[in-house]
Scaffold this motif. Structure first.
Motif, PDB file in Angstrom:
ATOM      1  N   ASP A 284      33.705  23.013  -7.346  1.00 49.75           N
ATOM      2  CA  ASP A 284      32.746  22.332  -8.200  1.00 49.75           C
ATOM      3  C   ASP A 284      31.456  22.022  -7.465  1.00 49.75           C
ATOM      4  OD1 ASP A 284      34.352  22.387 -10.381  1.00 49.75           O
ATOM      5  OD2 ASP A 284      35.215  20.401 -10.045  1.00 49.75           O
ATOM      6  N   HIS A 285      30.391  22.002  -8.221  1.00 48.20           N
ATOM      7  CA  HIS A 285      29.139  21.424  -7.736  1.00 48.20           C
ATOM      8  C   HIS A 285      29.392  19.921  -7.636  1.00 48.20           C
ATOM      9  CE1 HIS A 285      24.993  19.969  -8.064  1.00 48.20           C
ATOM     10  NE2 HIS A 285      24.636  21.133  -7.603  1.00 48.20           N
ATOM     11  N   PRO A 286      28.775  19.236  -6.644  1.00 51.04           N
ATOM     12  CA  PRO A 286      29.068  17.801  -6.523  1.00 51.04           C
ATOM     13  C   PRO A 286      28.760  17.011  -7.792  1.00 51.04           C
ATOM     14  CG  PRO A 286      27.777  18.579  -4.650  1.00 51.04           C
ATOM     15  CD  PRO A 286      27.881  19.723  -5.600  1.00 51.04           C
ATOM     16  N   ARG A 287      27.903  17.518  -8.649  1.00 55.00           N
ATOM     17  CA  ARG A 287      27.520  16.734  -9.815  1.00 55.00           C
ATOM     18  C   ARG A 287      28.118  17.229 -11.121  1.00 55.00           C
ATOM     19  NH1 ARG A 287      21.403  16.456  -9.722  1.00 55.00           N
ATOM     20  NH2 ARG A 287      21.290  17.790  -7.903  1.00 55.00           N
ATOM     21  N   TRP A 288      28.701  18.413 -11.119  1.00 59.69           N
ATOM     22  CA  TRP A 288      29.350  18.871 -12.344  1.00 59.69           C
ATOM     23  C   TRP A 288      30.410  19.910 -12.009  1.00 59.69           C
ATOM     24  CZ3 TRP A 288      24.060  19.621 -11.479  1.00 59.69           C
ATOM     25  CH2 TRP A 288      23.700  20.911 -11.102  1.00 59.69           C
ATOM     26  N   SER A 289      31.283  20.114 -12.980  1.00 60.31           N
ATOM     27  CA  SER A 289      32.352  21.085 -12.799  1.00 60.31           C
ATOM     28  C   SER A 289      31.785  22.499 -12.953  1.00 60.31           C
ATOM     29  CB  SER A 289      33.422  20.832 -13.853  1.00 60.31           C
ATOM     30  OG  SER A 289      34.249  21.964 -13.972  1.00 60.31           O
ATOM     31  N   GLN A 290      32.308  23.435 -12.177  1.00 60.68           N
ATOM     32  CA  GLN A 290      31.906  24.841 -12.354  1.00 60.68           C
ATOM     33  C   GLN A 290      33.000  25.623 -13.081  1.00 60.68           C
ATOM     34  OE1 GLN A 290      28.966  25.418 -12.118  1.00 60.68           O
ATOM     35  NE2 GLN A 290      28.012  25.313 -10.100  1.00 60.68           N
ATOM     36  N   ALA A 291      34.008  24.921 -13.605  1.00 58.09           N
ATOM     37  CA  ALA A 291      35.135  25.612 -14.220  1.00 58.09           C
ATOM     38  C   ALA A 291      34.748  26.301 -15.530  1.00 58.09           C
ATOM     39  CB  ALA A 291      36.280  24.628 -14.475  1.00 58.09           C
ATOM     40  N   ARG A 292      33.753  25.732 -16.216  1.00 59.80           N
ATOM     41  CA  ARG A 292      33.359  26.295 -17.504  1.00 59.80           C
ATOM     42  C   ARG A 292      31.847  26.437 -17.569  1.00 59.80           C
ATOM     43  NH1 ARG A 292      37.723  26.069 -20.720  1.00 59.80           N
ATOM     44  NH2 ARG A 292      36.642  26.173 -22.697  1.00 59.80           N
ATOM     45  N   GLU A 293      31.403  27.245 -18.504  1.00 60.30           N
ATOM     46  CA  GLU A 293      29.967  27.485 -18.640  1.00 60.30           C
ATOM     47  C   GLU A 293      29.610  27.638 -20.105  1.00 60.30           C
ATOM     48  OE1 GLU A 293      30.675  31.125 -16.521  1.00 60.30           O
ATOM     49  OE2 GLU A 293      29.707  32.322 -18.089  1.00 60.30           O
ATOM     50  N   ARG A 294      28.358  27.390 -20.419  1.00 60.00           N
ATOM     51  CA  ARG A 294      27.904  27.667 -21.784  1.00 60.00           C
ATOM     52  C   ARG A 294      27.075  28.943 -21.775  1.00 60.00           C
ATOM     53  NH1 ARG A 294      26.321  23.213 -23.413  1.00 60.00           N
ATOM     54  NH2 ARG A 294      28.141  22.868 -24.705  1.00 60.00           N
ATOM     55  N   ARG A 295      27.590  29.949 -22.475  1.00 60.59           N
ATOM     56  CA  ARG A 295      26.814  31.167 -22.681  1.00 60.59           C
ATOM     57  C   ARG A 295      25.691  30.815 -23.647  1.00 60.59           C
ATOM     58  NH1 ARG A 295      28.781  36.291 -22.165  1.00 60.59           N
ATOM     59  NH2 ARG A 295      29.355  35.519 -20.120  1.00 60.59           N
ATOM     60  N   ILE A 296      24.460  31.110 -23.258  1.00 55.09           N
ATOM     61  CA  ILE A 296      23.329  30.775 -24.120  1.00 55.09           C
ATOM     62  C   ILE A 296      23.500  31.459 -25.474  1.00 55.09           C
ATOM     63  CG2 ILE A 296      20.819  31.087 -24.402  1.00 55.09           C
ATOM     64  CD1 ILE A 296      21.670  28.859 -22.398  1.00 55.09           C
ATOM     65  N   GLY A 297      23.390  30.658 -26.531  1.00 58.71           N
ATOM     66  CA  GLY A 297      23.655  31.164 -27.880  1.00 58.71           C
ATOM     67  C   GLY A 297      25.007  30.725 -28.413  1.00 58.71           C
ATOM     68  N   ASP A 298      25.927  30.341 -27.514  1.00 59.69           N
ATOM     69  CA  ASP A 298      27.242  29.858 -27.931  1.00 59.69           C
ATOM     70  C   ASP A 298      27.237  28.343 -28.065  1.00 59.69           C
ATOM     71  OD1 ASP A 298      28.110  32.410 -27.783  1.00 59.69           O
ATOM     72  OD2 ASP A 298      29.560  32.093 -26.168  1.00 59.69           O
ATOM     73  N   PHE A 299      28.190  27.842 -28.856  1.00 54.73           N
ATOM     74  CA  PHE A 299      28.343  26.393 -28.971  1.00 54.73           C
ATOM     75  C   PHE A 299      29.355  25.891 -27.949  1.00 54.73           C
ATOM     76  CE2 PHE A 299      30.674  22.862 -31.189  1.00 54.73           C
ATOM     77  CZ  PHE A 299      29.739  21.890 -30.869  1.00 54.73           C
ATOM     78  N   ARG A 300      30.550  26.491 -27.960  1.00 56.84           N
ATOM     79  CA  ARG A 300      31.598  26.036 -27.040  1.00 56.84           C
ATOM     80  C   ARG A 300      31.405  26.636 -25.657  1.00 56.84           C
ATOM     81  NH1 ARG A 300      36.431  24.662 -29.748  1.00 56.84           N
ATOM     82  NH2 ARG A 300      37.299  24.259 -27.693  1.00 56.84           N
ATOM     83  N   ARG A 301      31.842  25.877 -24.644  1.00 56.49           N
ATOM     84  CA  ARG A 301      31.848  26.422 -23.296  1.00 56.49           C
ATOM     85  C   ARG A 301      32.982  27.432 -23.146  1.00 56.49           C
ATOM     86  NH1 ARG A 301      29.442  22.923 -18.954  1.00 56.49           N
ATOM     87  NH2 ARG A 301      28.179  21.393 -20.050  1.00 56.49           N
ATOM     88  N   ARG A 302      32.837  28.348 -22.225  1.00 56.02           N
ATOM     89  CA  ARG A 302      33.890  29.324 -21.953  1.00 56.02           C
ATOM     90  C   ARG A 302      34.275  29.198 -20.479  1.00 56.02           C
ATOM     91  NH1 ARG A 302      31.884  35.027 -23.006  1.00 56.02           N
ATOM     92  NH2 ARG A 302      30.788  34.078 -24.756  1.00 56.02           N
ATOM     93  N   PRO A 303      35.494  29.662 -20.128  1.00 49.19           N
ATOM     94  CA  PRO A 303      35.883  29.553 -18.721  1.00 49.19           C
ATOM     95  C   PRO A 303      34.985  30.425 -17.849  1.00 49.19           C
ATOM     96  CG  PRO A 303      37.752  30.170 -20.117  1.00 49.19           C
ATOM     97  CD  PRO A 303      36.527  30.256 -20.969  1.00 49.19           C
ATOM     98  N   THR A 304      34.675  29.928 -16.671  1.00 50.85           N
ATOM     99  CA  THR A 304      33.916  30.716 -15.694  1.00 50.85           C
ATOM    100  C   THR A 304      34.901  31.582 -14.912  1.00 50.85           C
ATOM    101  OG1 THR A 304      32.057  29.204 -15.509  1.00 50.85           O
ATOM    102  CG2 THR A 304      32.600  30.485 -13.541  1.00 50.85           C
ATOM    103  N   LEU A 305      34.498  32.833 -14.663  1.00 48.90           N
ATOM    104  CA  LEU A 305      35.390  33.770 -13.976  1.00 48.90           C
ATOM    105  C   LEU A 305      35.079  33.789 -12.475  1.00 48.90           C
ATOM    106  CD1 LEU A 305      34.943  36.670 -16.561  1.00 48.90           C
ATOM    107  CD2 LEU A 305      36.825  35.022 -16.460  1.00 48.90           C
TER     108      LEU A 305
END
Lengths: 326, 200
Positions: A284-305
């Motif tokens: 993780d980044h110290p200030r946020w989780s890197q486990a998920r991401e928001r694909r621009i244009g999407d509403f829900r976050r998706r898992p980061t690979l």
């Protein structure tokens, strides 16, 4: 648009003249901005200094101008991000720290003539004109995922050349263990550099084996046309398995080195941005989780690979603790 | 007097609704850029902080310039600040993380920048709850003491802003200077009162 009409029987008819011209559409913010500046100027009755900025042209979509582009097998099977989003939501602090700033201010960047200095541990150092750097190579279209360290992502069809192919032309010596890149410094062309938000020039670097990996490219275009200024024209790095800040824009210097170069974000906040900066949902980044991401244009976050889905690079880091070398 | 008070408060409430209205219109007209959720999060947070600073500015302005008519705005600004802080938090919970409570809890507990923001919001809850005239009457001196929490809330919000900022501290520094100035006026008033020559 017209030719697609018959394919969808129920599609509403849209006349060509009703569709906003793309150039005009991309300039709508500029219009609002200049209107605001003008209003502000009238209200304050101040000098013309600020108004001059309102004339900055955001890069109008250029004619392709790239010549022949070969499709590459490197293409993710995911929908590409809207061109509008990819060109109006940018981190390019040389033009300001808001996401909309680069599109607004990058018009002042002059991308021709452009040259790149090749220095350091190479047999054939020199200053090479942009055209001469590109000419010997075939341009390839590579559709890559782009994962920003800020936990958003895009899918972008880049046009570029494998970085390794370019580097080899300059005969790297046996001491060439790392590659260092530098962005242009010019306060006139890059108004964001008037403030020392970062330690200019922006610097980035790769280990030699990373630079020679076939996925790493120097891009000159995207979406089949030349790079818009706000996306790093005329020449930028694209390393799809690393966070976006590694993919340095508007490159003027490439230096091969024996030692690991300092890099801008790592210097600015070493706890937050590592030299390697491989996309890693586990660290993780110290200030946020890197486990998920928001694909621009999407509403829900998706898992980061891991490695942003480019696991073929994992072997480059076989014996490394990626928590330590993040 | 009661009528004037209502007019002033109504105007403040209407102005306070404008950012939310603007965001709503922008949302439905594709005016929030490529990452609308991020934009809503930033805007609601910023309005909350500005309203909180305005809340803290009411008393100094009233005392320094003798503008008694400002007094009722302290509560109005405070409630606007709390409303936007709630919108800010709801955006994060519902839109950004889509009720992924595990991830939210992890953020609140492990990431100091989120912890600070959450603290600011929590500190504002008792203040909003006791903002009625009845509560003021019932609580007396205890109300005054309780509402000193607003200083802590503002400081926590400022810490949240600083720790959440990436590289460009220009705006946070401006906000911090304003908060610093507002807090200093309290110290100054306190000393004036002790000296027995307070303007109050």
């Amino acid at each position: 648009m017209k030719s697609r009409g018959p394919l969808i029987l129920s599609a509403p008819r849209i006349l060509a003249r009703e569709i906003t011209d793309e150039t005009l559409y991309l300039r709508r913010r500029e219009f609002l901005y200049s209107a605001a500046v003008t209003a502000g100027t009238l209200a304050l009755a101040c000098g013309p200094g600020e108004v001059a900025n309102a004339g900055n042209e955001p890069a109008a979509p250029a004619e392709s101008g790239l010549g022949k582009i070969e499709k590459s097998a490197y293409a993710v099977d995911e929908p590409t991000t809207d061109f509008k989003d990819a060109t109006t939501y940018n981190n390019f602090y040389e033009f300001g720290t808001d996401k909309e700033d680069p599109a607004r201010h990058a018009g002042s960047l002059r991308t021709r003539p452009w040259s790149v200095a090749i220095e350091g541990e190479v047999g054939k150092p020199g200053v090479v004109a942009y055209e001469d750097l590109i000419k010997p190579h075939t341009l390839e279209e590579r559709t890559y995922r782009l994962r920003c360290v800020e936990a958003w992502s895009m899918v972008i069809p880049w046009v570029g050349i494998p970085l390794g192919a370019i580097l080899k032309r300059f005969d790297p010596t046996s001491k060439a263990k790392y590659v260092e890149f530098e962005t242009l410094v010019d306060k006139e062309q890059m108004p964001g550099q008037r403030r020392n938000v970062l330690d200019w020039p922006y610097r980035e670097g790769l280990r030699m084996d990373e630079a020679l990996h076939p996925l790493a490219i120097l891009a000159v275009g995207m979406y089949g046309r030349e790079l818009p200024n706000q996306n790093g024209a005329p020449l930028r790095l694209v390393v799809p398995w690393k966070y976006g800040f590694k993919s340095i824009k508007s490159i003027v210097k490439i230096r091969l080195r024996e030692t690991q170069p300092n890099t801008t974000w790592n210097d600015s906040a070493p706890r937050e941005y590592g030299f390697f900066a491989n996309v890693n949902p586990e660290v993780d980044h110290p200030r946020w989780s890197q486990a998920r991401e928001r694909r621009i244009g999407d509403f829900r976050r998706r898992p980061t690979l891991p490695f942003n889905g480019y696991e073929e690079v994992a072997s480059l880091y076989r014996d490394m603790d990626l928590r330590k070398f993040f | 007097m009661a009528a004037r008070r209502q007019v002033i408060q109504s105007i403040a409430v209407l102005v306070g609704c404008l950012p939310a209205l603007g965001l709503t219109i922008a949302f439905f007209t594709d005016g929030l850029g490529a990452n609308p959720i991020e934009e809503i999060t930033h805007e609601t947070g910023e309005v909350a902080l500005i309203a909180l600073l305005l809340t803290l500015a009411v008393t100094p302005a009233r005392k320094l310039f003798g503008w008694a008519w400002l007094a009722p705005l302290r509560r109005t600004f405070g409630l606007i600040a709390f409303s936007y802080a709630c919108l800010h938090f709801l955006t994060y919970v519902a839109l950004d993380y889509f009720f992924d409570l595990g991830a939210i809890l992890e953020d609140v507990l492990e990431r100091p920048f989120v912890t600070a923001g959450f603290t600011a919001l929590c500190l504002m809850i008792p203040l909003a709850v006791t903002s009625t005239r009845a509560a003021i009457k019932r609580m007396g001196q205890r109300w005054v003491r309780l509402h000193r929490l607003v200083y802590l809330a503002a400081i926590a919000a400022m810490v949240h802003l600083f720790w959440g900022t990436k590289a460009d501290y220009a705006e946070p520094i401006v906000f911090a200077c304003i908060l610093g100035g507002l807090l200093l006026t309290r110290v100054w008033f306190q000393r004036q009162r002790r000296a027995g020559a307070g303007p109050n």
